[in-house]
Design a protein around this motif. Structure first.
Motif, PDB file in Angstrom:
ATOM      1  N   LEU A 199      31.319  39.481  46.872  1.00 60.00           N
ATOM      2  CA  LEU A 199      32.154  38.342  47.269  1.00 60.00           C
ATOM      3  C   LEU A 199      32.558  38.467  48.731  1.00 60.00           C
TER       4      LEU A 199
ATOM      5  N   ALA B  13      37.327  33.791  42.967  1.00 61.60           N
ATOM      6  CA  ALA B  13      36.207  34.260  42.153  1.00 61.60           C
ATOM      7  C   ALA B  13      36.748  34.477  40.751  1.00 61.60           C
TER       8      ALA B  13
ATOM      9  N   VAL C 259      31.177  38.758  38.693  1.00 64.47           N
ATOM     10  CA  VAL C 259      31.700  37.500  39.219  1.00 64.47           C
ATOM     11  C   VAL C 259      30.901  36.375  38.568  1.00 64.47           C
TER      12      VAL C 259
ATOM     13  N   THR D 114      32.241  31.676  42.043  1.00 65.11           N
ATOM     14  CA  THR D 114      33.072  31.864  43.235  1.00 65.11           C
ATOM     15  C   THR D 114      32.844  30.692  44.172  1.00 65.11           C
TER      16      THR D 114
END
Ligand SMILES: Nc1ncnc2c1ncn2[C@@H]1O[C@H](COP(=O)(O)OP(=O)(O)OP(=O)(O)O)[C@@H](O)[C@H]1O
Length: 329
Positions: free
Chosen positions: A22, A208, A215, A218
């Motif tokens: 992320l 996220a 994840v 996101t």
């Protein structure tokens, strides 16, 4: 600002992080939402290097922190502030001593400390509590002290570990709004972990969703909410299990700021001569991305080709249309 790439962490037979990637941009409020055990705390601990991942990369301010030596790590950590669910204040020290603690540790002189502490208490609205002890303060006030302490060393990044989870709803909103203000006024990048959807929708620019160490989605909060089929949207617009009357179909229509005022139902009725019933509706407004409004409307329509045409017309006009099960049309 913060970049995680394919981060993995196992504890014996538990996979806490299973390839997490992320990006938190400078100056944004980024929320990681997940249930208990999703891996949120582990993720946060890899960002301030309290935890070394088994593999993957964690960059903060361009610095790869997974391979730093102790000295460099201390320097990097000093640029990262942290607030916790249970505040972690020193009980037998006054508010001003608590806030000044990081400055004392970093060797700041008495006069400098005094001035900076006064400034910080002012920022968090507690100038009149300098001489109080933590035990004399409410939960919200204690969290303000903890936030002031986290800001003492002028960090670029603030990490928040469920900072509002121990607070009542009104105090939660106050603390969230304080974090948002600090983000705006100081340009502070905030990465927070939470299991509360409201935290994400109220103050986050981006988010996220973490589930089982992965994840699952996101993006910008407003975009996630506006995307049919997004888990965040499904939770935020909890439209329930509305019963579909027989011989009709049910559709969820998602609209964003610009379209909120448009009489979508009236348009369907007039333009397509459809018999439309509103089954449920919800609107989310947030301060992320300088304010957004996203709404979702659940409607029942006749199961006819004209209804197909009407829904296609809405899609062309930028509305999100999905079936209530969450599948995008
Ligand atoms: N030090 C540890 N040793 C063994 N297992 C751990 C350790 N820390 C975390 N875990 C496990 O890793 C998984 C993720 O835990 P983590 O605390 O990161 O989740 P979380 O989303 O923060 O949960 P919570 O909201 O309950 O704190 C869980 O299954 C947890 O039991």
């Amino acid at each position: 600002m913060i970049e995680l790439s394919d981060v993995r962490k196992r504890y014996r037979d538990t996979t806490a992080l299973d390839g997490v990637s992320l990006t938190v941009r400078k100056g944004e409020v980024f929320g990681v939402l997940g249930r208990s055990g999703a891996g949120k705390s582990t993720l946060l601990r890899t960002v301030n290097a309290l935890e070394r991942p088994d593999s993957g990369s964690v960059r903060v301010n361009g610095v790869e922190i997974t391979t730093l030596g102790a000295g460099e790590l201390r320097k990097t950590r000093a640029r990262i502030g942290m607030v916790f669910q249970h505040f972690h204040l020193v009980r037998n020290r006054t508010v001003e001593a608590n806030v000044g603690l990081p400055l004392r540790i970093s060797g700041a002189g008495r006069a400098e400390r005094k001035a900076r502490v006064a400034e910080l208490l002012d920022v968090v609205g507690l100038a009149d509590k300098a001489k109080a002890f933590p035990g004399q303060l409410s939960g919200g006030q204690r969290q303000r002290v903890a936030i002031a302490r986290a800001l003492a060393a002028k960090p670029d990044v603030l990490l928040s570990d469920e900072a509002t989870s121990a607070l009542d709803p009104d105090t939660t909103v106050e603390i969230l709004d304080l974090l948002r203000r600090l983000n705006r006024e100081l340009g502070l990048t905030i990465l927070l972990i939470t299991h509360e959807l409201q935290v994400v929708t109220r103050i986050c620019d981006s988010a996220a969703v973490l589930d089982g160490g992965r994840v699952t989605e996101t993006g910008r909060v407003a975009d996630l909410l506006a995307t049919p089929g997004s888990a965040l949207g499904r939770q935020a617009f909890d439209l329930g299990d509305t019963v579909t009357p027989t011989a009709t179909r049910t559709a969820d229509i998602t609209f964003t700021g610009a379209e909120v005022g448009e009489p979508v139902v009236a348009a369907l009725v007039k333009r397509f001569d459809l018999d439309v019933s509103i089954l449920d509706a919800a609107v989310q407004t947030g301060t992320g991305d300088d304010g957004f409004t996203v709404g979702r409307l659940r409607v029942a329509l006749p199961d006819t080709p004209v209804a197909d045409e009407a829904l296609a017309w809405l899609v062309e006009r930028g509305y999100g249309v999905s079936t209530p099960e969450g599948g995008a049309r």
